[in-house]
Design a protein around this motif. Structure first.
Motif, mmCIF file in Angstrom:
data_model
loop_
_atom_site.group_PDB
_atom_site.id
_atom_site.type_symbol
_atom_site.label_atom_id
_atom_site.label_comp_id
_atom_site.label_asym_id
_atom_site.label_seq_id
_atom_site.Cartn_x
_atom_site.Cartn_y
_atom_site.Cartn_z
ATOM 1 N N VAL A 3 0.842 -1.203 0.000
ATOM 2 C CA VAL A 3 0.000 0.000 0.000
ATOM 3 C C VAL A 3 0.876 1.252 0.000
ATOM 4 O O VAL A 3 0.558 2.239 -0.675
ATOM 5 C CB VAL A 3 -0.953 -0.016 1.212
ATOM 6 N N GLU A 4 1.983 1.222 0.750
ATOM 7 C CA GLU A 4 2.924 2.354 0.727
ATOM 8 C C GLU A 4 3.509 2.540 -0.671
ATOM 9 O O GLU A 4 3.695 3.664 -1.149
ATOM 10 C CB GLU A 4 4.039 2.121 1.741
ATOM 11 N N GLN A 5 3.832 1.434 -1.339
ATOM 12 C CA GLN A 5 4.340 1.493 -2.708
ATOM 13 C C GLN A 5 3.316 2.144 -3.634
ATOM 14 O O GLN A 5 3.670 2.998 -4.461
ATOM 15 C CB GLN A 5 4.672 0.085 -3.195
ATOM 16 N N ARG A 6 2.066 1.766 -3.476
ATOM 17 C CA ARG A 6 1.005 2.341 -4.297
ATOM 18 C C ARG A 6 0.863 3.840 -4.041
ATOM 19 O O ARG A 6 0.738 4.648 -4.975
ATOM 20 C CB ARG A 6 -0.318 1.638 -3.981
ATOM 21 N N THR A 7 0.886 4.231 -2.763
ATOM 22 C CA THR A 7 0.748 5.652 -2.418
ATOM 23 C C THR A 7 1.887 6.472 -3.013
ATOM 24 O O THR A 7 1.673 7.569 -3.553
ATOM 25 C CB THR A 7 0.731 5.819 -0.887
ATOM 26 N N GLY B 93 -0.389 -2.089 -15.968
ATOM 27 C CA GLY B 93 -1.743 -1.772 -15.533
ATOM 28 C C GLY B 93 -2.333 -2.794 -14.594
ATOM 29 O O GLY B 93 -2.993 -2.446 -13.605
ATOM 30 N N GLN B 94 -2.120 -4.111 -14.869
ATOM 31 C CA GLN B 94 -2.683 -5.152 -14.022
ATOM 32 C C GLN B 94 -2.107 -5.077 -12.615
ATOM 33 O O GLN B 94 -2.830 -5.286 -11.628
ATOM 34 C CB GLN B 94 -2.413 -6.526 -14.628
ATOM 35 N N GLU B 95 -0.805 -4.760 -12.515
ATOM 36 C CA GLU B 95 -0.193 -4.660 -11.192
ATOM 37 C C GLU B 95 -0.746 -3.464 -10.423
ATOM 38 O O GLU B 95 -0.973 -3.541 -9.208
ATOM 39 C CB GLU B 95 1.328 -4.542 -11.320
ATOM 40 N N MET B 96 -1.000 -2.363 -11.119
ATOM 41 C CA MET B 96 -1.545 -1.188 -10.443
ATOM 42 C C MET B 96 -2.960 -1.465 -9.948
ATOM 43 O O MET B 96 -3.350 -1.032 -8.858
ATOM 44 C CB MET B 96 -1.531 0.014 -11.395
ATOM 45 N N VAL B 97 -3.739 -2.192 -10.730
ATOM 46 C CA VAL B 97 -5.085 -2.585 -10.294
ATOM 47 C C VAL B 97 -4.993 -3.456 -9.045
ATOM 48 O O VAL B 97 -5.798 -3.316 -8.109
ATOM 49 C CB VAL B 97 -5.824 -3.325 -11.427
ATOM 50 N N PHE B 98 -4.010 -4.350 -9.019
ATOM 51 C CA PHE B 98 -3.810 -5.214 -7.860
ATOM 52 C C PHE B 98 -3.455 -4.394 -6.623
ATOM 53 O O PHE B 98 -3.988 -4.628 -5.525
ATOM 54 C CB PHE B 98 -2.707 -6.227 -8.168
#
Length: 477
Positions: free
Chosen positions: A407-411, A443-448
């Motif tokens: 989640v930190e990586q996504r943020t 894109g698939q990884e970002m959706v995950f």
């Protein structure tokens, strides 16, 4: 094209009869009635057109079959038989399977009658109306290919049988029998099996393949044949014939398909064959009988043996996730919602789901699964368990740390993109130079990652903390 030769064997099975529907024209019939066929070996000549009576008779080689007859294949001789229609003959006949407590099961469909061993688990019944749109040629092609497979199987077993002083036939003997077939015959066997696999998706053909005398052949091939191609195709045929086919599952109840597949899986070393066995297992495990057999033979322990292997088989891991979610979460919940009696005690279910919950968390927390599709399947199964059986699936510290890191990586990626967009809006000259790491994230990884962020607190943590984290995220943007 080389003709398919059918050897004789000991198993005798009459498959469901079919009705020829095409009547020859008067001219064609007049031309053939006077013709005869004389064998090249000097044998006795016989009419070119089959002469039907009210009794089953063998159709001789190259004989034409008039329309309006019942036709079936005798698996003992490998030849067709035909007779006149009777008042009871109809394409609308319904096949019925009846399994009673302490009794026997019988599959009936016109002239078909197959005895089945007693069902020790209870009573059930299922009826199926045959598909009238399946053509006679399709029935004949199916029967001829199946007959060739069974004859090859029995030929190999006969060739591998030890002498009287050698003791009983074991799997090691069967595993060396492929040499008894030459290369051409082996290719014919593979071709016949691929044809049967194509047919097996149809409910009517799946029912025929589920008959104990037939499905036992394919189970033995999965368990003992030396060729990985034969083992894999056999597993696919079993899986395709039972998948979403309730009549076939009912017929196969007494064949112990699940326990045989688990035995094959436990000894299989080829990753491709293991995947095919997993497909067959997932198809056969649905319903209370399949699940109970899985539980009684410690199926979960066998599956987890390869799940935790030193060299991970990612395809296998993903199939484990799908099997657990479909067969032990969704299927169980559907059974409960329909007020069906549970075949598995809550304590058994708690133990099994608890073990898979731990296994799936460890697999994700190790963060070494390359396939995004496999990660999705495992996380989906874990989420389904936590949602449907929250107390059976305690969350581990290593998984909390992993999901927090993701989640930190996504943020960070989202923030980078936001900053890059602001820079672009203030300076057109930065168009060529400003690119964030998010632009390079599939894109698939970002959706995950988005999915992990959404359920991190609501499903795997504190809902209040989830609302706070969401508010902080919007404030940052």
């Amino acid at each position: 094209m080389r003709p398919v030769l059918v050897r004789s064997w000991t198993v005798i099975l009459f498959v469901a009869s079919v009705v020829t529907a095409i009547e020859p024209s008067a001219t064609e019939q007049a031309q053939t009635e006077t013709e005869v066929i004389c064998p090249s070996d000097g044998g006795q000549c016989y009419p070119a057109v089959f002469e039907a009576t009210d009794r089953w008779q063998e159709v001789l080689p190259d004989q034409a079959i008039p329309g309006g007859l019942h036709v079936r294949l005798n698996f003992e001789s490998g030849r067709r038989q035909a007779k006149l229609l009777s008042n009871d003959d109809s394409e609308d006949n319904v096949g019925v399977v009846v399994v009673s407590e302490g009794g026997s099961a019988e599959v009936t469909n016109d002239e078909q009658s197959v005895a089945v061993e007693p069902d020790v688990w209870g009573q059930s019944s299922y009826s199926h109306k045959p598909n009238p749109h399946i053509s006679l040629s399709e029935h004949e092609e199916f029967e001829n290919n199946l007959a060739f497979i069974i004859s090859s199987f029995n030929f190999e077993r006969t060739e591998a049988e030890p002498k009287k002083d050698d003791g009983p036939l074991g799997s090691s003997a069967l595993q060396s029998v492929e040499s008894n077939l030459d290369a051409d015959e082996h290719e014919l066997l593979i071709a016949a099996m691929r044809n049967i696999e194509d047919f097996s998706h149809e409910i009517d053909f799946g029912i025929k393949l589920a008959v104990p005398e037939v499905i036992s052949v394919f189970m033995t091939l999965v368990n003992t044949h030396s060729s990985p191609s034969v083992r894999a195709l056999s597993a696919r045929i079993i899986g395709s014939s039972l998948r979403n086919n309730e009549p076939a599952l009912q017929i196969a109840v007494t064949s112990q398909v699940v326990s045989n597949l688990l035995e094959s899986l436990d000894q299989e070393q080829d990753p491709e064959v293991r995947s095919r066995i997993m497909f067959a297992l997932a198809s056969s495990i649905h319903g209370k009988y399949g699940r109970r057999e899985f539980w009684e033979h410690k199926g979960g322990d066998i599956l987890r043996n390869y799940f935790f292997s030193v060299i991970p088989d990612e395809d296998y891991m993903g199939r484990c996730g799908t099997l657990v979610e479909d067969s032990f979460v969704n299927d169980m919940m559907n059974s409960h919602s329909s007020n069906s009696p549970s075949d598995t005690t809550q304590s058994e279910l708690k133990v099994e789901l608890g073990l898979w919950c731990s296994a799936f968390q460890d697999a994700l927390a190790n963060d070494n699964i390359a396939s995004m599709d496999v990660r999705e399947k495992i996380f989906s199964a874990l989420s389904a368990m936590k949602l449907s059986y929250p107390t059976y699936c305690p969350i581990q510290d290593n998984f909390r740390q992993w999901i927090a890191l993701k989640v930190e990586q996504r943020t960070a990626l989202r923030r980078q993109k936001h900053e890059a967009q602001e820079a672009l809006s203030s300076s057109l000259s930065a168009v060529d130079g400003q690119r964030s790491d998010l632009d390079n994230t599939p894109g698939q990884e970002m959706v995950f990652l988005d999915k992990l962020s959404t359920v991190r607190h609501t499903l795997f943590g504190n809902p209040k903390a989830g609302r706070k984290a969401l508010d902080n995220y919007h404030d940052e943007l």
